[in-house]
Write an enzyme that holds these catalytic residues in place. Sequence first.
Site, mmCIF file in Angstrom:
data_model
loop_
_atom_site.group_PDB
_atom_site.id
_atom_site.type_symbol
_atom_site.label_atom_id
_atom_site.label_comp_id
_atom_site.label_asym_id
_atom_site.label_seq_id
_atom_site.Cartn_x
_atom_site.Cartn_y
_atom_site.Cartn_z
ATOM 1 N N CYS A 59 4.969 5.237 -1.683
ATOM 2 C CA CYS A 59 4.096 4.672 -2.722
ATOM 3 C C CYS A 59 2.744 4.217 -2.190
ATOM 4 O O CYS A 59 2.013 3.532 -2.896
ATOM 5 C CB CYS A 59 4.803 3.507 -3.426
ATOM 6 S SG CYS A 59 6.394 3.957 -4.131
ATOM 7 N N ASN A 104 3.832 5.213 3.149
ATOM 8 C CA ASN A 104 5.178 5.434 2.623
ATOM 9 C C ASN A 104 5.109 6.216 1.320
ATOM 10 O O ASN A 104 4.061 6.754 0.940
ATOM 11 C CB ASN A 104 5.868 4.089 2.412
ATOM 12 C CG ASN A 104 5.170 3.251 1.366
ATOM 13 O OD1 ASN A 104 3.949 3.139 1.366
ATOM 14 N ND2 ASN A 104 5.931 2.660 0.446
ATOM 15 N N GLU A 135 1.576 1.967 -0.168
ATOM 16 C CA GLU A 135 1.153 0.578 0.038
ATOM 17 C C GLU A 135 1.544 0.022 1.400
ATOM 18 O O GLU A 135 1.058 -1.036 1.788
ATOM 19 C CB GLU A 135 1.695 -0.331 -1.074
ATOM 20 C CG GLU A 135 3.102 -0.868 -0.883
ATOM 21 C CD GLU A 135 4.189 0.124 -1.286
ATOM 22 O OE1 GLU A 135 5.359 -0.280 -1.400
ATOM 23 O OE2 GLU A 135 3.861 1.301 -1.490
#
Length: 838
Positions: free
Chosen positions: A525, A523, A527
Amino acid sequence: MTHPDPTCAAPAAASASPSPPVPPPAPGAGPAGPATGHSPLQSIANPCDAIPPPPVERPTGSAQPAAPADTWITKEAGNRRLPFDRARLERSIDAIHAEFPHLDVADYKRSVFGFVERKAAVNADDLVDHLIREAEARVDLTAPEWEHFAARIYLHRLYKRASRNRFYDAAQKYGSYVGLQESLADRNIYSNDILHAYSKEELEQAGRMIDPGRDRLFTYNGLYLLATRYLATDNARNVYELPQERWLTIALYLMQNEGGTGQGGRERRMQLVGEAYWALSNLYMTVATPTLQNAGKVGGQLSSCFIDTVDDSLQGIYDSNTDIARVSKGGGGVGAYLGYVRAAGAPIRGVPNASGGVVPWIKQLNNTAVSVDQLGQRKGAVAVYLDIWHRDIEAFLDLRLNNGDQRLRAHDVFTAVCIPDLFMEAVERRGDWYLFDPYEVKRIKGWYLQDFYDEARGDGTFRRKYQEVVDDERIARKTVKAIDIFKRIMVSQLETGSPFMFYRDEVNRKNPNKHCGMVYSSNLCTEILQNQGPTRMIREVISGDQIVTTRQAGDFVVCNLSSINLGRAVVAAEGQGDLISDVLERLVPIQVRMLDNVIDLNELPVPQATITNRKYRAIGLGTFGWHHLLALKGVDWNSAEAEEFSDALYERINYLAVQASMELAKEKGTYPVFAGSDWHTGAYFRERGYNSPAWLDLAAQVAVNGLRNGWLLAVAPNMSTAQIAGSTASIDPIYSAFYYEEKKDYRRPVAAPGLSLETWPYYEKGAWKLDQFASVRQNARRQRHIDQSISFNFYVPSTIRASTLLDLHMTAWREGLKTTYYVRSNDIDIAECEWCSS
C-alpha cells in the site's frame, strides 16, 4: 431494559404491568476515566434503557387480536411457531424511535406491518432483516440517522444471540466476561494467554469496564462488518463475542506483559488496559485488521505489512516465494523488490541468453497470491517493485494490461516502479534514458546501482554511479526516451490503476535510519519505508538423517499499524461541558504503547521478519477520517486553509508520537540500532525545520533518552477499519456524498459520515471533482511530518489529458512526496472536471 424483541412473537405470558424504569444517574455522577468515560455523542442516554415500553391497552370484555389469525412468526428452523404480535413490534420500533424522535416512522411501520401481515408465516430472522433494510432504505441527506436506527436493530439481534449461546438474560446485553474467556478458550477459539496472564479478579475488574452504551456509536454498516468478519464465533458462526468484548480482549492481550509482578505493577497494568479500552471503544482509534481479527484468539499474527527483497539466485527466488506464501497465509500484504534479479537474456553460470528475466518469477508470485489466502477470509495480495533503469522495465509495465500476449501477463499482482530524481529530470527535458541488466553491472563494476541514492536534490552518489555505468562501454544498454517510458506508465495506470510510484531518492534522504541500510521499495500500500536486504543461503549440510540449512537473515520488513480516527479524536472533547480540547494528548501515548507491544507479542510466520522487527521496533501510527474532519470543521478541500490545517495537525501528531516513543524508551530501552540514527544525531529534526522551543527541547531529550521505535508514522489505506469506526478512509476524499450500493437483491443508500445540511457543501464534490493538485499540496504539507509515507491516490477522469496526468506526477515529485498509490480513473464528463480541463 433492552429494546423489546423485534421478532415480535407474542410472549407465552404477558406481564400485567411494565418493569419499573431505571433511575437516571445523579447530577455530577456521570462515569469517567478509562473504564467508563463517555464521549459527547453519548450524552443522551438510550431511552430504552431507562423507559419501559408502554403497557398494551386492550378493550374491556374481549380479547384484541395481535394480527390476522393466519399470520405466524416461525423460529428455530420452523420448529417453533407463534402468533405475530403487532403491538409488540410497534413498541419495539417506538423504543428505538425515542432515540431519534425527528425521524418519521409512520411510513416505516406501514411497510413493516404490510410485509408481515401479507404472509401466512414469516421467519423471525427474515423479519429482522426486513426491519434493517427498510431503515437503511430511508437514509438520505435530511435523515442520515436511519443508519443508526438500523444499527440498533442489528445490535439487539447480536445481544439476543450471544445471550442464548452463553446462557444469560438478554436484558443484560453483556454477560460474564470471565465466562466468555473460559468458554471460548475451552472451544479453542480464544488462546489461553489472557487467562494465564490475568487473575480471575483482574478479569472481573476488566469486565466491569465494559460500557454497552458505546455500542451506540456504530452505524449499521460498521457494526455489520465488525460482527461478520472480526468478532469471535464458533465454527458454525454462532455469536459469542460482542463488540465491547472485542475491544476489551484486544486491550487485555496487548497489555498482558505490562507492569510487573508486584501489586503496583498489576494496578498499573489494569490502568493501561483501561486506557486501551477507552481508546478503542470510543472509536478514537482502530488497530490494523490482523490485530483486530487475531488478538486473543488461537493462531494468526498481528501485523499487516511486509516487504521482502528477492535475491538473484534460484534458491533466493524460491525461498522468497515460500516466505511470501507464509505471510499471505497469515493475512499480511507483501511488497517484493525484484531489482536484484537479472534481466531477460542475461547469462546463467556463463551460459548466455539463459535468463528469462523477472516476468516468469512475477508470474510465480501471481500464482502464490491467488492460491494462498487467510482461510478464505482475506485474499492474498502482493505488490512487485522494479527499478526504472532495469532492462525488463518495459515488459514489467505491461504485466497487468488486458491486451497483448497473456503468457506475459500477471493480473493478480500489483506493480510499482522505483524512480530516481535523475529519471524525472530526463522526463522534464525529454531526454534519453538507459536500461541495464543489474547482474551485468555487478559483474563488471563490482557494485549494484540500486545500492546508491542522491543525498541532495540535483546532486549525489546515485547520478555519479549511473553516469559511470553509462560511460562504461563494456556494459550493454538499451536506449529509450524517458518520456516514452512515462507514457507507458500512464497508459497502465489509466487501464489498471498501477504501477504505484516510489521516489527512491527522497525516501532515502528522509530515512531516519540511513546509518543502517537502504530502502529499496515499499509495501503493498506504499506507506511503509524501512531498511531492506535479501536473505541469502550460506550452506546446506547433511547431519545424519537431517538436512541443516543456514541462511543469513536480511532485513525482512514488517510494520505494525493502527490509526487515529480524526473525525472523532480531533473534534471530540474530553469531560463535560463545552471543552474544545481534543483527545490526542491522551490517545497517542497509549496508541504508541499498544503498537510497541505488538512487536513482542507477535508470532510472525517468517523468522527473519522477527529479527528485523526487534532490531528496529518499527511502528506505523496513521490516521483516517481526514475528509470527515474537514467537513465537520467546515473547511473546503481545495482551500489553502485545508493545507495549513494538514500541516499543523500532522506536526502535532508527529510531536506527540516522538514524545511518546521517547518516554517508552526511558521506561523500556531504545531500539537496538538507535545510536547513530538521525533521531540520535538530531538530523531528523533539523532536516524538517523543527526549530520551535518545544521541538528543540524534545530533540535534546531524544538524544539523551533515545527512542523506543525506529520508525513511527505511516498513513495506510485502512478502508475496512474506517468503515467500522464510521468515518472516511485514510486521507482520501469520499467517492460521493450520497450514492446507492448495489446488493444481490436490493440497493442500499450510502451517506458520507456526519452528512447533514451543514456538512453537505464540504462533501458535495466527490473524489473525481476535487482538485488533485490541491490534494498533492495537502499531502506535501503532511509528508514533512511523517517519517515513512502515505497511501495517496489520484482520482482522475478516464478522459484526462496525458499532459495533465504527467503534470500531476511531476508536481507530486517536485513537492517531495515519497510515494503515490493508485491512479483511480472514472468515467465522468470532462466538462465537470474543472481542475483538469483548464
